[in-house]
Scaffold this motif. Structure first.
Motif, PDB file in Angstrom:
ATOM      1  N   LEU A   1       0.676  -1.388   0.053  1.00  0.00           N
ATOM      2  CA  LEU A   1      -0.241  -0.232   0.272  1.00  0.00           C
ATOM      3  C   LEU A   1       0.687   1.287   0.003  1.00  0.00           C
ATOM      4  CD1 LEU A   1      -2.771  -0.995   2.519  1.00  0.00           C
ATOM      5  CD2 LEU A   1      -3.296  -0.458   0.182  1.00  0.00           C
ATOM      6  N   ARG A   2       2.123   1.056   0.749  1.00  0.00           N
ATOM      7  CA  ARG A   2       2.932   2.397   0.717  1.00  0.00           C
ATOM      8  C   ARG A   2       4.195   2.037  -0.019  1.00  0.00           C
ATOM      9  NH1 ARG A   2       2.098   5.218   6.511  1.00  0.00           N
ATOM     10  NH2 ARG A   2       3.195   7.155   5.468  1.00  0.00           N
ATOM     11  N   LEU A   3       4.550   2.731  -0.639  1.00  0.00           N
ATOM     12  CA  LEU A   3       6.068   2.974  -1.243  1.00  0.00           C
ATOM     13  C   LEU A   3       7.108   3.091   0.003  1.00  0.00           C
ATOM     14  CD1 LEU A   3       5.441   5.299  -4.090  1.00  0.00           C
ATOM     15  CD2 LEU A   3       5.589   2.687  -4.213  1.00  0.00           C
ATOM     16  N   PRO A   4       8.382   2.818  -0.292  1.00  0.00           N
ATOM     17  CA  PRO A   4       9.508   2.910   0.549  1.00  0.00           C
ATOM     18  C   PRO A   4       9.579   4.347   1.320  1.00  0.00           C
ATOM     19  CG  PRO A   4      10.460   1.584  -1.034  1.00  0.00           C
ATOM     20  CD  PRO A   4       8.990   2.177  -1.687  1.00  0.00           C
ATOM     21  N   SER A   5       9.346   5.222   0.270  1.00  0.00           N
ATOM     22  CA  SER A   5       9.403   6.557   0.743  1.00  0.00           C
ATOM     23  C   SER A   5       8.116   7.047   1.762  1.00  0.00           C
ATOM     24  CB  SER A   5       9.273   7.652  -0.666  1.00  0.00           C
ATOM     25  OG  SER A   5       7.990   7.385  -1.156  1.00  0.00           O
ATOM     26  N   GLY A   6       7.214   6.153   1.898  1.00  0.00           N
ATOM     27  CA  GLY A   6       6.071   6.432   2.681  1.00  0.00           C
ATOM     28  C   GLY A   6       4.752   6.812   1.926  1.00  0.00           C
TER      29      GLY A   6
ATOM     30  N   ARG B   1      -1.496  -0.846  10.830  1.00  0.00           N
ATOM     31  CA  ARG B   1      -1.771   0.747  11.113  1.00  0.00           C
ATOM     32  C   ARG B   1      -0.927   1.660  10.027  1.00  0.00           C
ATOM     33  NH1 ARG B   1      -2.104   0.716  17.563  1.00  0.00           N
ATOM     34  NH2 ARG B   1      -3.790  -1.096  17.634  1.00  0.00           N
ATOM     35  N   TYR B   2       0.381   1.117   9.894  1.00  0.00           N
ATOM     36  CA  TYR B   2       1.211   1.992   9.174  1.00  0.00           C
ATOM     37  C   TYR B   2       0.672   2.038   7.675  1.00  0.00           C
ATOM     38  CZ  TYR B   2       5.213   3.692   6.653  1.00  0.00           C
ATOM     39  OH  TYR B   2       6.144   4.287   5.721  1.00  0.00           O
ATOM     40  N   GLN B   3       0.688   0.867   7.062  1.00  0.00           N
ATOM     41  CA  GLN B   3       0.162   0.604   5.630  1.00  0.00           C
ATOM     42  C   GLN B   3      -1.193   1.467   5.474  1.00  0.00           C
ATOM     43  OE1 GLN B   3       2.264  -0.221   3.711  1.00  0.00           O
ATOM     44  NE2 GLN B   3       3.683  -1.279   5.163  1.00  0.00           N
ATOM     45  N   ILE B   4      -1.946   1.472   6.145  1.00  0.00           N
ATOM     46  CA  ILE B   4      -3.372   1.981   6.001  1.00  0.00           C
ATOM     47  C   ILE B   4      -3.532   3.259   6.175  1.00  0.00           C
ATOM     48  CG2 ILE B   4      -4.714   1.907   8.157  1.00  0.00           C
ATOM     49  CD1 ILE B   4      -6.009   0.323   4.910  1.00  0.00           C
TER      50      ILE B   4
END
Ligand SMILES: [Zn+2]
Length: 283
Positions: free
Chosen positions: A115-120, A161-164
Motif C-alpha cells: 500500500l505504501r512506497l518505501p518513501s512512505g 496501521r502504518y500501511q493503511i
C-alpha cells in the motif's frame, strides 16, 4: 557464464467483461514448522505424492481487474523493494495512479505492505481501499495488540496501521458489491476479517479466495490444517471446510494469492477431502 533470466510472469484471462491479470509479487519458501498441525514427514510425503514442490514454496500473487475504464487491484503484495508488483505494472504500461480501488483480502505483510512506497507515499494515490470492517477493527484494537506476541505486534498490528494510514479517509467496508461485478464473501478465521471476492460478469464467475489455502497441496488433502499465521485457528479450519464444499459442488473457478502461477484452479472432492485441478493456460 550467462546468468539465468528471472522474469516475473503475468497472465490475463477474462471473466465475462472483466479482465483479470495475475501478477507474481514474490515467491516465498516456508518451513514445515509453519504448518503446526501436521508432522513434517507426513507433510513432505503428501506433497511428493501429489507432485507438489517440497520443501514448501508459497507464491504471492496479486490480481489486477479491468472493467470498461476502471481498474482495481486485489491485494498489493510485499511492497518494494521485496515485491515485484510495481515493476511489473510499470513494464505492462499500467500507471498506479489509474487504479481507482485497492481491494484487500486481509492485512498481512504479503497482502497489504504494497500500500505504501518505501518513501512512505501512498503507492495508489487515487484509490479507495476496500477491506472488511472486522479486519480494520482488529488491527486497530489496542487490547488485542496487548495480548499478541511482540512479533505479531510488529509484523501485523503496527504494520497494518502504518500501511493503511494514508488511506484512512478513503476506506470502504467490504460488504456486498464493492466494485462493479465484485462481491465480498466473508471468510473469517485466518484473520478476523479475511474476505474473498466473487467476480461475476455475463454469467461467468471466479472466486478470488485470498488465503483460504496457503499450501493447496496440504490444505486440500487435510482441510483442517492449522498454520502459524492464523489469528483464529479453529475458525480458519471451519471456514475452509465449509467453503471448499460449495466451491467444489458449484464448480467455481478459484483464483488464489498462494496458488501456483497463474493462480487459477478448480476444486474437486476426494473422499472426505479435496484436491485441485489447475486451469490450463487459455489464450
Ligand atoms: Zn498470505
Amino acid at each position: 557464464m550467462l546468468s539465468e533470466p528471472r522474469i516475473f510472469p503475468q497472465y490475463t484471462r477474462r471473466i465475462g467483461d472483466v479482465s483479470i491479470t495475475s501478477i507474481v509479487d514474490d515467491v516465498n519458501p516456508i518451513p514445515f514448522s509453519d504448518i503446526v498441525s501436521l508432522a513434517p514427514d507426513e507433510a513432505e510425503r503428501t506433497l511428493l505424492e501429489n507432485f507438489q514442490p517440497s520443501p514448501i514454496i508459497v507464491p504471492v500473487l496479486c490480481f489486477l481487474l479491468l472493467w470498461e475504464d476502471r481498474m482495481a487491484l486485489v491485494d498489493t503484495g510485499f511492497g518494494e523493494p521485496r515485491g515485484r508488483l510495481n515493476e511489473t505494472l510499470r513494464d505492462a504500461g499500467v500507471d498506479r495512479e489509474d487504479i481507482d480501488t485497492v481491494i484487500l483480502t486481509h492485512m498481512h505483510p504479503d497482502h497489504s505492505c504494497g500500500l505504501r512506497l518505501p518513501s512512505g507515499e501512498a503507492a495508489f494515490p487515487n484509490a479507495d481501499v476496500v477491506l472488511a470492517k472486522a479486519e480494520m477493527d482488529h488491527w486497530d484494537d489496542s487490547a488485542a495488540m496487548e495480548r499478541a506476541t511482540e512479533r505479531q505486534r510488529e509484523r501485523y498490528f503496527r504494520s497494518a496501521r502504518y500501511q493503511i494510514e494514508p488511506y484512512r479517509d478513503r476506506l470502504r467496508w467490504a460488504d456486498g458489491e464493492v466494485w462493479p461485478g465484485v462481491t465480498a464473501v466473508p471468510m473469517p478465521g485466518h484473520t478476523p476479517g479475511h474476505t474473498g471476492y466473487m467476480v461475476e460478469s455475463r454469467g461467468e464467475r471466479a472466486l478470488i479466495w485470498g488465503d483460504l489455502c496457503h499450501v493447496p497441496g496440504l490444505q486440500l488433502p487435510f482441510p483442517g490444517i492449522k498454520t502459524k499465521y492464523d489469528s483464529l485457528p479453529d475458525l480458519t479450519a471451519q471456514t475452509r471446510e465449509r467453503n471448499l464444499g460449495w466451491i467444489a459442488d458449484d464448480r467455481i473457478l478459484i483464483a488464489g494469492m498462494h496458488m501456483h502461477f497463474p493462480g487459477y484452479a478448480y476444486i474437486v472432492r476426494r473422499g472426505d477431502a479435496y484436491g485441485y485441478v489447475q486451469e490450463p493456460w487459455v489464450l
